[in-house]
Design a protein around this motif. Structure first.
Motif, PDB file in Angstrom:
ATOM      1  N   MET A  30     -21.153 -13.891 -49.977  1.00  0.00           N
ATOM      2  CA  MET A  30     -21.614 -12.472 -49.516  1.00  0.00           C
ATOM      3  C   MET A  30     -20.986 -12.051 -48.588  1.00  0.00           C
ATOM      4  SD  MET A  30     -25.503 -13.054 -49.089  1.00  0.00           S
ATOM      5  CE  MET A  30     -25.732 -14.199 -47.555  1.00  0.00           C
ATOM      6  N   ARG A  31     -21.032 -10.621 -48.419  1.00  0.00           N
ATOM      7  CA  ARG A  31     -20.257  -9.960 -47.705  1.00  0.00           C
ATOM      8  C   ARG A  31     -21.036  -9.482 -46.170  1.00  0.00           C
ATOM      9  NH1 ARG A  31     -15.782  -7.325 -48.973  1.00  0.00           N
ATOM     10  NH2 ARG A  31     -16.357  -5.215 -47.901  1.00  0.00           N
ATOM     11  N   ILE A  32     -20.710 -10.024 -45.177  1.00  0.00           N
ATOM     12  CA  ILE A  32     -21.906 -10.154 -44.083  1.00  0.00           C
ATOM     13  C   ILE A  32     -20.842  -9.708 -42.741  1.00  0.00           C
ATOM     14  CG2 ILE A  32     -23.113 -11.613 -42.427  1.00  0.00           C
ATOM     15  CD1 ILE A  32     -22.823 -13.758 -44.999  1.00  0.00           C
ATOM     16  N   ASP A  33     -21.479  -8.518 -42.319  1.00  0.00           N
ATOM     17  CA  ASP A  33     -20.584  -7.767 -41.082  1.00  0.00           C
ATOM     18  C   ASP A  33     -21.608  -7.780 -39.890  1.00  0.00           C
ATOM     19  OD1 ASP A  33     -19.419  -6.117 -39.244  1.00  0.00           O
ATOM     20  OD2 ASP A  33     -18.843  -4.793 -40.786  1.00  0.00           O
ATOM     21  N   LEU A  34     -21.576  -8.503 -38.890  1.00  0.00           N
ATOM     22  CA  LEU A  34     -22.697  -8.936 -37.998  1.00  0.00           C
ATOM     23  C   LEU A  34     -22.560  -8.056 -36.731  1.00  0.00           C
ATOM     24  CD1 LEU A  34     -23.000 -12.767 -38.081  1.00  0.00           C
ATOM     25  CD2 LEU A  34     -24.530 -10.862 -39.021  1.00  0.00           C
ATOM     26  N   HIS A  35     -21.865  -7.001 -36.444  1.00  0.00           N
ATOM     27  CA  HIS A  35     -21.640  -6.261 -35.336  1.00  0.00           C
ATOM     28  C   HIS A  35     -21.052  -4.852 -35.677  1.00  0.00           C
ATOM     29  CE1 HIS A  35     -19.018  -6.276 -31.131  1.00  0.00           C
ATOM     30  NE2 HIS A  35     -19.820  -4.884 -31.399  1.00  0.00           N
ATOM     31  N   THR A  36     -22.123  -3.982 -35.772  1.00  0.00           N
ATOM     32  CA  THR A  36     -21.789  -2.438 -35.858  1.00  0.00           C
ATOM     33  C   THR A  36     -22.320  -1.638 -34.863  1.00  0.00           C
ATOM     34  OG1 THR A  36     -23.619  -2.137 -37.487  1.00  0.00           O
ATOM     35  CG2 THR A  36     -21.348  -2.952 -38.304  1.00  0.00           C
ATOM     36  N   HIS A  37     -21.915  -0.282 -34.772  1.00  0.00           N
ATOM     37  CA  HIS A  37     -22.842   0.591 -33.675  1.00  0.00           C
ATOM     38  C   HIS A  37     -23.062   1.692 -34.433  1.00  0.00           C
ATOM     39  CE1 HIS A  37     -21.494  -1.560 -30.130  1.00  0.00           C
ATOM     40  NE2 HIS A  37     -20.593  -1.927 -30.802  1.00  0.00           N
ATOM     41  N   SER A  38     -24.267   2.499 -34.098  1.00  0.00           N
ATOM     42  CA  SER A  38     -24.796   3.490 -34.343  1.00  0.00           C
ATOM     43  C   SER A  38     -24.621   4.875 -33.409  1.00  0.00           C
ATOM     44  CB  SER A  38     -26.189   3.673 -34.919  1.00  0.00           C
ATOM     45  OG  SER A  38     -27.047   3.647 -33.687  1.00  0.00           O
ATOM     46  N   ASN A  39     -25.050   5.881 -33.596  1.00  0.00           N
ATOM     47  CA  ASN A  39     -24.948   6.956 -32.737  1.00  0.00           C
ATOM     48  C   ASN A  39     -26.120   6.788 -31.593  1.00  0.00           C
ATOM     49  OD1 ASN A  39     -27.245   7.940 -34.152  1.00  0.00           O
ATOM     50  ND2 ASN A  39     -26.604  10.155 -34.326  1.00  0.00           N
ATOM     51  N   VAL A  40     -27.007   5.667 -31.898  1.00  0.00           N
ATOM     52  CA  VAL A  40     -27.821   5.312 -30.777  1.00  0.00           C
ATOM     53  C   VAL A  40     -27.115   4.802 -29.389  1.00  0.00           C
ATOM     54  CG1 VAL A  40     -29.822   3.800 -30.101  1.00  0.00           C
ATOM     55  CG2 VAL A  40     -30.006   5.337 -31.977  1.00  0.00           C
ATOM     56  N   SER A  41     -25.773   4.503 -29.670  1.00  0.00           N
ATOM     57  CA  SER A  41     -25.054   4.095 -28.698  1.00  0.00           C
ATOM     58  C   SER A  41     -23.702   5.001 -28.869  1.00  0.00           C
ATOM     59  CB  SER A  41     -24.660   2.605 -28.200  1.00  0.00           C
ATOM     60  OG  SER A  41     -24.134   1.936 -29.328  1.00  0.00           O
ATOM     61  N   ASP A  42     -22.482   4.370 -28.959  1.00  0.00           N
ATOM     62  CA  ASP A  42     -21.358   4.900 -29.254  1.00  0.00           C
ATOM     63  C   ASP A  42     -20.621   5.084 -30.390  1.00  0.00           C
ATOM     64  OD1 ASP A  42     -20.493   2.409 -29.134  1.00  0.00           O
ATOM     65  OD2 ASP A  42     -19.303   2.455 -27.281  1.00  0.00           O
ATOM     66  N   GLY A  43     -21.342   4.698 -31.691  1.00  0.00           N
ATOM     67  CA  GLY A  43     -20.993   5.160 -32.930  1.00  0.00           C
ATOM     68  C   GLY A  43     -21.275   6.401 -33.421  1.00  0.00           C
ATOM     69  N   THR A  44     -20.929   7.019 -34.387  1.00  0.00           N
ATOM     70  CA  THR A  44     -21.239   8.283 -34.811  1.00  0.00           C
ATOM     71  C   THR A  44     -22.008   8.523 -35.720  1.00  0.00           C
ATOM     72  OG1 THR A  44     -19.081   8.265 -36.012  1.00  0.00           O
ATOM     73  CG2 THR A  44     -18.782   9.115 -33.715  1.00  0.00           C
ATOM     74  N   ASP A  45     -22.547   7.387 -36.704  1.00  0.00           N
ATOM     75  CA  ASP A  45     -23.468   7.603 -37.653  1.00  0.00           C
ATOM     76  C   ASP A  45     -24.931   7.283 -37.382  1.00  0.00           C
ATOM     77  OD1 ASP A  45     -21.655   7.862 -39.848  1.00  0.00           O
ATOM     78  OD2 ASP A  45     -21.053   6.003 -39.657  1.00  0.00           O
ATOM     79  N   THR A  46     -25.959   8.086 -38.002  1.00  0.00           N
ATOM     80  CA  THR A  46     -27.211   7.883 -37.572  1.00  0.00           C
ATOM     81  C   THR A  46     -27.455   6.441 -37.938  1.00  0.00           C
ATOM     82  OG1 THR A  46     -27.882   8.475 -39.718  1.00  0.00           O
ATOM     83  CG2 THR A  46     -27.964   9.968 -37.603  1.00  0.00           C
ATOM     84  N   PRO A  47     -28.479   5.467 -37.643  1.00  0.00           N
ATOM     85  CA  PRO A  47     -28.898   4.305 -38.133  1.00  0.00           C
ATOM     86  C   PRO A  47     -28.942   4.477 -39.677  1.00  0.00           C
ATOM     87  CG  PRO A  47     -30.137   4.624 -36.041  1.00  0.00           C
ATOM     88  CD  PRO A  47     -29.327   5.748 -36.176  1.00  0.00           C
ATOM     89  N   SER A  48     -29.483   5.299 -40.004  1.00  0.00           N
ATOM     90  CA  SER A  48     -29.801   5.570 -41.757  1.00  0.00           C
ATOM     91  C   SER A  48     -28.612   5.711 -42.321  1.00  0.00           C
ATOM     92  CB  SER A  48     -30.873   6.661 -41.791  1.00  0.00           C
ATOM     93  OG  SER A  48     -31.924   6.651 -41.236  1.00  0.00           O
ATOM     94  N   ALA A  49     -27.751   6.600 -41.630  1.00  0.00           N
ATOM     95  CA  ALA A  49     -26.445   7.120 -42.564  1.00  0.00           C
ATOM     96  C   ALA A  49     -25.589   5.506 -42.463  1.00  0.00           C
ATOM     97  CB  ALA A  49     -25.842   7.964 -41.704  1.00  0.00           C
ATOM     98  N   LEU A  50     -25.762   4.996 -41.332  1.00  0.00           N
ATOM     99  CA  LEU A  50     -24.761   3.524 -41.251  1.00  0.00           C
ATOM    100  C   LEU A  50     -25.190   2.575 -42.384  1.00  0.00           C
ATOM    101  CD1 LEU A  50     -23.090   1.606 -39.953  1.00  0.00           C
ATOM    102  CD2 LEU A  50     -24.657   1.172 -38.164  1.00  0.00           C
TER     103      LEU A  50
END
Ligand code: AMP
Ligand code: MN
Ligand code: MN
Ligand code: MN
Length: 287
Positions: free
Chosen positions: A1-21
């Motif tokens: 499986m491809r498992i990525d356990l730590h990402t950010h959305s624009n709810v903090s300092d990422g640039t994608d909305t949670p949906s787009a992410l």
């Protein structure tokens, strides 16, 4: 499986909305994605709905601003109860520290000849409850002072930069306790990344496991070189704790952190799910 356990959305300092992410996670071929915005759970409701729609598994998370001996240490909380009052109160305190820092940083930037207003920063933050240095960087970029976020950090905003201002962060041991009390699993993010490497020697990590029940730490992260990864992997194995991997994706905010660029093994993920179940059962036992 491809498992990525730590990402950010624009709810903090990422640039994608949670949906787009969640959509991008699917496109990147991820089966499992952890959303870990800084000091807030605010993106999780939207992320759950979008994850179900596109068919990825969401691991609810949050990256808490902690400190040890004056150094910034980031603590990932997996599966913590998003209604836990003590944890929520601490997150409010951290975010207030972010708010209080802002005018002080802007005063320094003005002195350095690159003024931006609170309104210009607010325009970059949008509705996010967590105002970060990356948003200040974005305002500096919007003004045309620098071409990108990284350059703003290099010139002014980095921890050793001329516009750096400290802010409140939770004592690390207290952070681990709060996460556990909220039925969550506590994993240190990029322990040997800039800043925290100075205070998180192997012996300190071992002490945090044996004395405070730390559940694990990130091994495969862009902040770690190959020999550091090998050493952290051995340490996690010896201590029988989680050794995880993640992209720490921030969208356009960090170009060299593509989704899935580091992954967590199936075994480590199974162990995380087990610890999440146990932590939740312990929380229910206490209530
Ligand atoms: P803050 O939590 O507001 O103090 O800002 C820290 C955030 O800024 C981190 O989560 C990273 O996303 C980003 N960051 C920190 N240091 C750097 C750096 N030297 N270069 C680029 N981004 C950075
Ligand atoms: Mn960040
Ligand atoms: Mn971090
Ligand atoms: Mn992060």
């Amino acid at each position: 499986m491809r498992i990525d356990l730590h990402t950010h959305s624009n709810v903090s300092d990422g640039t994608d909305t949670p949906s787009a992410l969640m959509g991008k996670a699917r496109e990147a071929g991820l089966d499992v994605i952890g959303l870990a915005d800084h000091d807030t759970f605010a993106g999780l409701a939207e992320a759950y709905a979008a994850a179900a729609e596109v068919g990825v598994e969401l691991v609810p998370a949050m990256e808490m601003s902690c400190e040890l001996r004056g150094r910034s240490v980031h603590l990932l909380a997996y599966g913590a109860d998003v209604g836990d009052e003590a944890l929520l109160a601490e997150l409010v305190r951290i975010r207030e520290g972010r708010d209080q820092r802002l005018p002080k940083v802007l005063a320094k930037l003005a002195e350095l000849g690159v003024p931006v207003s609170e309104e210009e920063v607010a325009a970059q933050v949008g509705d996010a409850p967590s105002i970060g240095r990356p948003h200040i960087a974005d305002a500096l970029v919007a003004r045309g002072y620098v071409p990108n976020r990284d350059e703003a950090f290099v010139r002014w905003l980095a921890d050793d930069g001329p516009a750096y201002v400290e802010r409140y962060a939770t004592e690390l041991a207290t952070g681990i306790e709060l996460v556990h009390a909220a039925g969550g699993v506590a994993v240190i993010a990029h322990p040997w990344g800039r800043g925290s490497i100075a205070v998180l020697e192997s012996e300190v990590l071992e002490g945090l496991v044996t004395e405070h029940g730390l559940d694990g730490f990130e091994v495969d992260h862009n902040d770690h070189d190959q020999s550091q990864r090998a050493e952290l992997r051995r340490l996690a194995g010896r201590l029988e704790v989680l050794g995880t991997g993640s992209s720490d994706y921030h969208g356009l905010g960090k170009q060299d952190h593509a989704l899935g660029c580091n992954l967590t093994s199936d075994e480590a993920y199974a162990a995380l799910r087990e610890r999440m179940n146990r932590a939740r059962m312990d929380q229910l036992d206490r209530s």
